[in-house]
Scaffold this motif. Structure first.
Motif, PDB file in Angstrom:
ATOM      1  N   UNK A  89      18.347 -18.485  -3.598  1.00  0.00           N
ATOM      2  CA  UNK A  89      19.314 -19.326  -4.304  1.00  0.00           C
ATOM      3  C   UNK A  89      20.420 -18.384  -4.767  1.00  0.00           C
ATOM      4  N   UNK A  90      21.342 -18.133  -3.869  1.00  0.00           N
ATOM      5  CA  UNK A  90      22.409 -17.156  -4.039  1.00  0.00           C
ATOM      6  C   UNK A  90      23.465 -17.725  -4.971  1.00  0.00           C
ATOM      7  N   UNK A  91      23.792 -16.974  -6.040  1.00  0.00           N
ATOM      8  CA  UNK A  91      24.693 -17.477  -7.065  1.00  0.00           C
ATOM      9  C   UNK A  91      25.996 -18.071  -6.551  1.00  0.00           C
ATOM     10  N   UNK A  92      26.760 -17.356  -5.697  1.00  0.00           N
ATOM     11  CA  UNK A  92      28.012 -17.928  -5.201  1.00  0.00           C
ATOM     12  C   UNK A  92      27.820 -19.216  -4.406  1.00  0.00           C
ATOM     13  N   UNK A  93      26.756 -19.278  -3.616  1.00  0.00           N
ATOM     14  CA  UNK A  93      26.497 -20.502  -2.847  1.00  0.00           C
ATOM     15  C   UNK A  93      26.036 -21.628  -3.766  1.00  0.00           C
ATOM     16  N   UNK A  94      25.215 -21.306  -4.756  1.00  0.00           N
ATOM     17  CA  UNK A  94      24.802 -22.313  -5.734  1.00  0.00           C
ATOM     18  C   UNK A  94      26.023 -22.903  -6.430  1.00  0.00           C
ATOM     19  N   UNK A 197      29.101 -12.117  -9.577  1.00  0.00           N
ATOM     20  CA  UNK A 197      30.313 -11.883  -8.786  1.00  0.00           C
ATOM     21  C   UNK A 197      30.863 -13.135  -8.132  1.00  0.00           C
ATOM     22  N   UNK A 198      30.250 -14.289  -8.345  1.00  0.00           N
ATOM     23  CA  UNK A 198      30.720 -15.519  -7.704  1.00  0.00           C
ATOM     24  C   UNK A 198      32.178 -15.814  -8.037  1.00  0.00           C
ATOM     25  N   UNK A 199      32.603 -15.508  -9.267  1.00  0.00           N
ATOM     26  CA  UNK A 199      33.985 -15.780  -9.650  1.00  0.00           C
ATOM     27  C   UNK A 199      34.950 -14.976  -8.768  1.00  0.00           C
ATOM     28  N   UNK A 200      34.640 -13.691  -8.570  1.00  0.00           N
ATOM     29  CA  UNK A 200      35.505 -12.854  -7.740  1.00  0.00           C
ATOM     30  C   UNK A 200      35.538 -13.344  -6.294  1.00  0.00           C
ATOM     31  N   UNK A 201      34.383 -13.750  -5.770  1.00  0.00           N
ATOM     32  CA  UNK A 201      34.319 -14.237  -4.394  1.00  0.00           C
ATOM     33  C   UNK A 201      35.144 -15.511  -4.225  1.00  0.00           C
ATOM     34  N   UNK A 202      34.915 -16.475  -5.098  1.00  0.00           N
ATOM     35  CA  UNK A 202      35.598 -17.765  -4.952  1.00  0.00           C
ATOM     36  C   UNK A 202      37.079 -17.684  -5.311  1.00  0.00           C
ATOM     37  N   UNK A 203      37.462 -16.679  -6.086  1.00  0.00           N
ATOM     38  CA  UNK A 203      38.887 -16.463  -6.372  1.00  0.00           C
ATOM     39  C   UNK A 203      39.580 -15.737  -5.235  1.00  0.00           C
ATOM     40  N   UNK A 204      38.805 -15.211  -4.276  1.00  0.00           N
ATOM     41  CA  UNK A 204      39.379 -14.480  -3.144  1.00  0.00           C
ATOM     42  C   UNK A 204      39.739 -13.051  -3.471  1.00  0.00           C
ATOM     43  N   UNK A 205      39.203 -12.514  -4.565  1.00  0.00           N
ATOM     44  CA  UNK A 205      39.516 -11.145  -4.969  1.00  0.00           C
ATOM     45  C   UNK A 205      38.647 -10.116  -4.259  1.00  0.00           C
ATOM     46  N   UNK A 206      37.427 -10.521  -3.932  1.00  0.00           N
ATOM     47  CA  UNK A 206      36.465  -9.636  -3.269  1.00  0.00           C
ATOM     48  C   UNK A 206      35.860 -10.405  -2.097  1.00  0.00           C
ATOM     49  N   UNK A 207      35.830  -9.823  -0.905  1.00  0.00           N
ATOM     50  CA  UNK A 207      35.240 -10.538   0.242  1.00  0.00           C
ATOM     51  C   UNK A 207      33.718 -10.569   0.154  1.00  0.00           C
TER      52      UNK A 207
END
Length: 260
Positions: A89-94, A197-207
């Motif tokens: 249950x990966x945080x960014x995908x959740x 790190x989900x915020x950074x991923x979904x904001x497009x700051x970190x791939x």
């Protein structure tokens, strides 16, 4: 009435929920419907290993409603111990799945975290583009220091005033777990979820790592290549310790099974 929690299994002292995305999302929805209060932690190797070293993190994780298996190595370890988790249950995908569902149901979300206000604004824009109709009722990017008592109360008033159903927290481990533990009884929102790190991923700051690397448990290597100065000490220390710690637990379980 609060929804039923999934069963848990102990991994290096951490009680990890034996759950999947759908059951976790259903639990969140059930908590909102019942207006019950709880919070979710996500556990990668970092969380599992820091748990034993940081009493504040330990208290926060043990007090959580559930700690979900965020890292692929966590799933492999639990399955080797006899459980049957099909996936992590990966945080960014959740968070993505929850936003997709919230856009349909009207669930109200608040975003607490982000590198700065600009990053938080970009995250909000991205989520609204990707999930039309989503109700993001507020957001706050805290400073990189402890909040004063007055600032804490202002944050509480802001979140409560927004009418949020779920507060997504992206300020990193162990800060986000300690924040949820400290704030849980002070906030009216039914559910808090720490997603790192989900915020950074979904904001497009970190791939994000490619799906193949994620599947083989090599996301850490990809992230290390992206942010070596920040992450190398964490991975160099905790990854070997996790392997050794799990090997001891696995061997101990095998011995206990043979002597029964």
């Amino acid at each position: 009435m609060a929804p039923e929690l999934p069963a848990k299994a102990e991994l290096l002292g951490v009680p990890v929920a034996l759950t999947d995305y759908e059951r976790t999302l259903d639990w969140i929805d059930g908590m909102v419907a019942a207006q019950e209060r709880g919070y979710i932690c996500v556990a990668a190797v970092h969380t599992i290993m820091a748990f034993a070293e940081d009493p504040g993190l330990e208290r926060a994780v043990l007090a959580s409603s559930m700690t979900v298996p965020d890292g692929q190595p966590i799933v492999w370890a639990l399955n080797a111990l006899g459980h049957q988790l099909p996936d992590r249950v990966y945080g960014p995908t959740l968070m993505a799945k929850a936003c997709e569902r919230a856009a349909r149901t009207g669930q109200r979300i608040f975003l607490y975290g982000g590198r700065n206000e600009g990053a938080l604004v970009q995250l909000t824009l991205n989520l609204r583009r990707q999930y039309p109709g989503i109700r993001i009722v507020g957001g706050y990017s805290p400073p990189f220091r402890d909040l004063t008592a007055d600032e804490e109360q202002q944050v509480i008033d802001m979140i409560d005033g927004s009418g949020a159903d779920v507060v997504w927290v992206g300020i990193g481990v162990p800060k986000q777990e300690k924040w949820m533990f400290a704030m849980r009884d002070r906030l009216q929102a039914p559910v808090l979820v720490g997603v790192g790190a989900a915020f950074d991923f979904h904001a497009g700051l970190v791939p994000q790592a490619p799906a193949l690397l994620q599947r083989f448990g090599l996301e850490w290597a990809f992230r290390l290549a992206q942010e070596p100065r920040r992450l190398w000490k964490r991975y160099a220390r905790y990854n070997p310790l996790f392997v050794l710690g799990f090997a001891r637990q696995y061997a101990g379980q095998r011995r206990a099974t043979r002597t029964r």
